[in-house]
Write an enzyme that holds these catalytic residues in place. Structure first.
Site, PDB file in Angstrom:
ATOM      1  N   GLY A  46       0.762  -1.245   0.000  1.00 33.86           N
ATOM      2  CA  GLY A  46       0.000   0.000   0.000  1.00 33.86           C
ATOM      3  C   GLY A  46       0.789   1.288   0.000  1.00 33.86           C
ATOM      4  O   GLY A  46       0.342   2.295  -0.527  1.00 33.86           O
ATOM      5  N   ASP A 101       0.619   3.353   4.450  1.00 37.91           N
ATOM      6  CA  ASP A 101      -0.449   4.025   3.709  1.00 37.91           C
ATOM      7  C   ASP A 101      -1.558   4.479   4.652  1.00 37.91           C
ATOM      8  O   ASP A 101      -2.051   5.591   4.578  1.00 37.91           O
ATOM      9  CB  ASP A 101      -1.023   3.114   2.603  1.00 37.91           C
ATOM     10  CG  ASP A 101      -1.422   1.722   3.115  1.00 37.91           C
ATOM     11  OD1 ASP A 101      -1.190   1.408   4.300  1.00 37.91           O
ATOM     12  OD2 ASP A 101      -1.968   0.943   2.319  1.00 37.91           O
ATOM     13  N   ASP A 104      -5.378   1.841  10.521  1.00 40.94           N
ATOM     14  CA  ASP A 104      -6.814   1.619  10.721  1.00 40.94           C
ATOM     15  C   ASP A 104      -7.013   1.175  12.173  1.00 40.94           C
ATOM     16  O   ASP A 104      -7.124   2.004  13.070  1.00 40.94           O
ATOM     17  CB  ASP A 104      -7.237   0.558   9.688  1.00 40.94           C
ATOM     18  CG  ASP A 104      -8.720   0.269   9.674  1.00 40.94           C
ATOM     19  OD1 ASP A 104      -9.498   1.073  10.177  1.00 40.94           O
ATOM     20  OD2 ASP A 104      -9.115  -0.789   9.144  1.00 40.94           O
TER      21      ASP A 104
HETATM   22  P1  5GP Z   1      -4.749  -2.048  10.575  1.00 42.63           P
HETATM   23  O1  5GP Z   1      -3.872  -3.197  10.974  1.00 42.63           O
HETATM   24  O2  5GP Z   1      -4.295  -0.718  11.095  1.00 42.63           O
HETATM   25  O3  5GP Z   1      -6.192  -2.327  10.896  1.00 42.63           O
HETATM   26  O4  5GP Z   1      -4.778  -2.002   9.024  1.00 42.63           O
HETATM   27  C1  5GP Z   1      -3.738  -1.566   8.277  1.00 42.63           C
HETATM   28  C2  5GP Z   1      -3.844  -2.071   6.874  1.00 42.63           C
HETATM   29  O5  5GP Z   1      -5.188  -2.367   6.511  1.00 42.63           O
HETATM   30  C3  5GP Z   1      -3.372  -1.017   5.916  1.00 42.63           C
HETATM   31  O6  5GP Z   1      -1.997  -1.106   5.679  1.00 42.63           O
HETATM   32  C4  5GP Z   1      -4.209  -1.318   4.690  1.00 42.63           C
HETATM   33  O7  5GP Z   1      -3.554  -2.267   3.906  1.00 42.63           O
HETATM   34  C5  5GP Z   1      -5.479  -1.913   5.221  1.00 42.63           C
HETATM   35  N1  5GP Z   1      -6.576  -0.935   5.303  1.00 42.63           N
HETATM   36  C6  5GP Z   1      -7.118  -0.370   6.394  1.00 42.63           C
HETATM   37  N2  5GP Z   1      -8.107   0.481   6.090  1.00 42.63           N
HETATM   38  C7  5GP Z   1      -8.217   0.464   4.739  1.00 42.63           C
HETATM   39  C8  5GP Z   1      -9.053   1.166   3.798  1.00 42.63           C
HETATM   40  O8  5GP Z   1      -9.923   1.994   4.108  1.00 42.63           O
HETATM   41  N3  5GP Z   1      -8.819   0.885   2.488  1.00 42.63           N
HETATM   42  C9  5GP Z   1      -7.883  -0.007   2.071  1.00 42.63           C
HETATM   43  N4  5GP Z   1      -7.769  -0.175   0.769  1.00 42.63           N
HETATM   44  N5  5GP Z   1      -7.073  -0.670   2.924  1.00 42.63           N
HETATM   45  C10 5GP Z   1      -7.237  -0.429   4.241  1.00 42.63           C
END
Ligand code: 5GP
Length: 177
Positions: A46, A101, A104
């Site tokens: 990403g 990127d 979340d």
């Molecule tokens: P986390 O571990 O913080 O929940 O998620 C991180 C990863 O989830 C990011 O690097 C990304 O790849 C994916 N991700 C989280 N939210 C989104 C979103 O709104 N769109 C997309 N395309 N990927 C997301």
């Protein structure tokens, strides 16, 4: 509006907003790392586009490297993070800048912090283009945030929906109505 597979997306952050914010972030990072030689680690897939633009906006001489984890399928985070390939470089005693990127839930970033910390860098700075504060479940200190956004799915500028959309030059948000 654009369509990817079964979903519709509306324009959310355009190229000039991205350019302007990334230039500001690069300037701040350059000031804070003046006289230092950081190693910038981009998180694939990403962050490839963001890292490309951000690294050009950073004026100190830096190394650039990549790490890849997989943590996401479809529209919602699985909560499972798994390292696919990592950092072979010796980063002991180095100033590390992790470039993501999007943060979340923060699960991927906290996993990365743990893994990278084991290699004993001098310090770790976290940079993310996007941040969803409402989704954060891990307490992580993010040093540089491009844009704080609502808890809605986004694509483009490196971010995908089921593998598609990473190539889009701008960021789009899922159309929900
Ligand atoms: P986390 O571990 O913080 O929940 O998620 C991180 C990863 O989830 C990011 O690097 C990304 O790849 C994916 N991700 C989280 N939210 C989104 C979103 O709104 N769109 C997309 N395309 N990927 C997301």
């Amino acid at each position: 509006m654009i369509e990817i597979k079964d979903k519709k997306f509306i324009p959310f952050i355009d190229s000039s907003q991205l350019d302007e914010r990334i230039r500001e972030m690069g300037k701040e990072i350059s000031e804070n790392f003046n006289g230092k030689e950081p190693i910038i680690i981009g998180v694939l897939n990403g962050a490839f586009m963001f890292l490309s633009d951000l690294s050009k906006a950073i004026s100190v001489s830096a190394e650039v490297s990549f790490i890849k984890i997989s943590s996401y399928q479809g529209e919602s985070s699985t909560g499972k993070v798994k390292q696919l390939f990592g950092l072979e470089k010796d980063i002991e005693g180095r100033e590390v800048i992790i470039v993501e990127d999007i943060v979340d839930t923060g699960l991927s970033m906290s996993y990365l912090l743990e893994t990278i910390s084991e290699k004993k860098p001098k310090n770790i700075t976290i940079v993310t283009l996007l941040h969803k504060p409402e989704a954060l479940i891990k307490d992580i200190k993010i040093d540089y945030i491009g844009f704080s956004i609502p808890n809605k799915f986004v694509v483009g500028y490196g971010l995908d929906y089921d593998g598609l959309g990473r190539n889009l030059a701008e960021i789009y948000q899922l159309k929900t109505d």
